[in-house]
Design an enzyme around this catalytic site. Structure first.
Site, PDB file in Angstrom:
ATOM      1  CG  ASP A  20      -1.849   0.907   1.487  1.00 37.69           C
ATOM      2  OD1 ASP A  20      -1.819   1.914   1.314  1.00 37.69           O
ATOM      3  OD2 ASP A  20      -3.233   0.731   0.649  1.00 37.69           O
ATOM      4  CG  HIS A 107      -8.148  -1.813  -3.287  1.00 39.06           C
ATOM      5  ND1 HIS A 107      -9.185  -1.011  -3.588  1.00 39.06           N
ATOM      6  CD2 HIS A 107      -8.076  -1.238  -2.078  1.00 39.06           C
ATOM      7  CE1 HIS A 107      -9.051   0.192  -2.692  1.00 39.06           C
ATOM      8  NE2 HIS A 107      -8.457   0.082  -1.445  1.00 39.06           N
ATOM      9  CG  LEU A 108      -8.374  -8.867   0.297  1.00 37.24           C
ATOM     10  CD1 LEU A 108      -9.912  -8.488   1.482  1.00 37.24           C
ATOM     11  CD2 LEU A 108      -7.400 -10.166   0.916  1.00 37.24           C
ATOM     12  CG  HIS A 109      -7.030  -2.102   3.089  1.00 43.58           C
ATOM     13  ND1 HIS A 109      -6.666  -1.352   2.809  1.00 43.58           N
ATOM     14  CD2 HIS A 109      -8.441  -1.946   1.778  1.00 43.58           C
ATOM     15  CE1 HIS A 109      -7.049  -0.196   1.605  1.00 43.58           C
ATOM     16  NE2 HIS A 109      -8.132  -0.472   1.372  1.00 43.58           N
TER      17      HIS A 109
END
Length: 158
Positions: A20, A107-109
């Site tokens: 990120d 989007h997957l955190h």
């Protein structure tokens, strides 16, 4: 497109995982599909329903597998980068729900260790179950049950 510099962690034929640009945990990665999926509202489950009329890119039941694969890549990242956090379940895997998302590309955190995050991020911004954030597992279960990926209706139309 390589417009911003990034650290790539993992890549498959359908997914890309990278750091990120503004990490909120000691380890903060994003897992994205290579095919364009606008948001969690774009996902379709077993009943082939989506509550996002703005995106027809979603491909039926494939979305369940997509989210399962995103989850697995997230777990693989944790195994590589934060094995202790994985072993003690000290991590967060989540999606933000529009309009609380910053980018219109699903989007997957992947955040770990969660216990080392600033409380504002751990208890508010990335708090699964809040109006703005949902877990990967909840999305998978809802899609399998033929429900919309999130329990909230889209707050506005395109």
């Amino acid at each position: 497109n390589g417009e911003l510099p990034s650290r790539t962690y993992l890549e498959s034929t359908e997914l890309l995982a990278f750091q990120d640009r503004s990490p909120k945990a000691p380890f903060h990665a994003l897992v994205i599909p290579k095919r364009y999926v606008k948001t969690v509202y774009s996902l379709r489950g077993n009943s082939h329903h989506s509550n996002d009329d703005c995106n027809s890119e979603s491909e039926d039941n494939d979305d369940i597998h997509l989210i399962q694969n995103m989850r697995q890549m997230g777990l693989n990242l944790l195994e590589q980068q934060q094995p202790e956090a994985l072993a003690t379940e000290d991590y967060i895997l989540c999606f933000h729900i529009p309009p609380f998302n910053s980018v219109d590309h699903l989007h997957l955190h992947v955040l770990a260790p969660a216990s080392e995050m600033n409380w504002v991020y751990r208890e508010i911004k990335y708090k699964c179950g809040a109006r703005w954030c949902t877990s990967d597992l909840e999305v998978i279960e809802r899609l399998k049950d033929g429900l919309a990926a999130v329990r909230y209706k889209r707050p506005f139309q395109c």
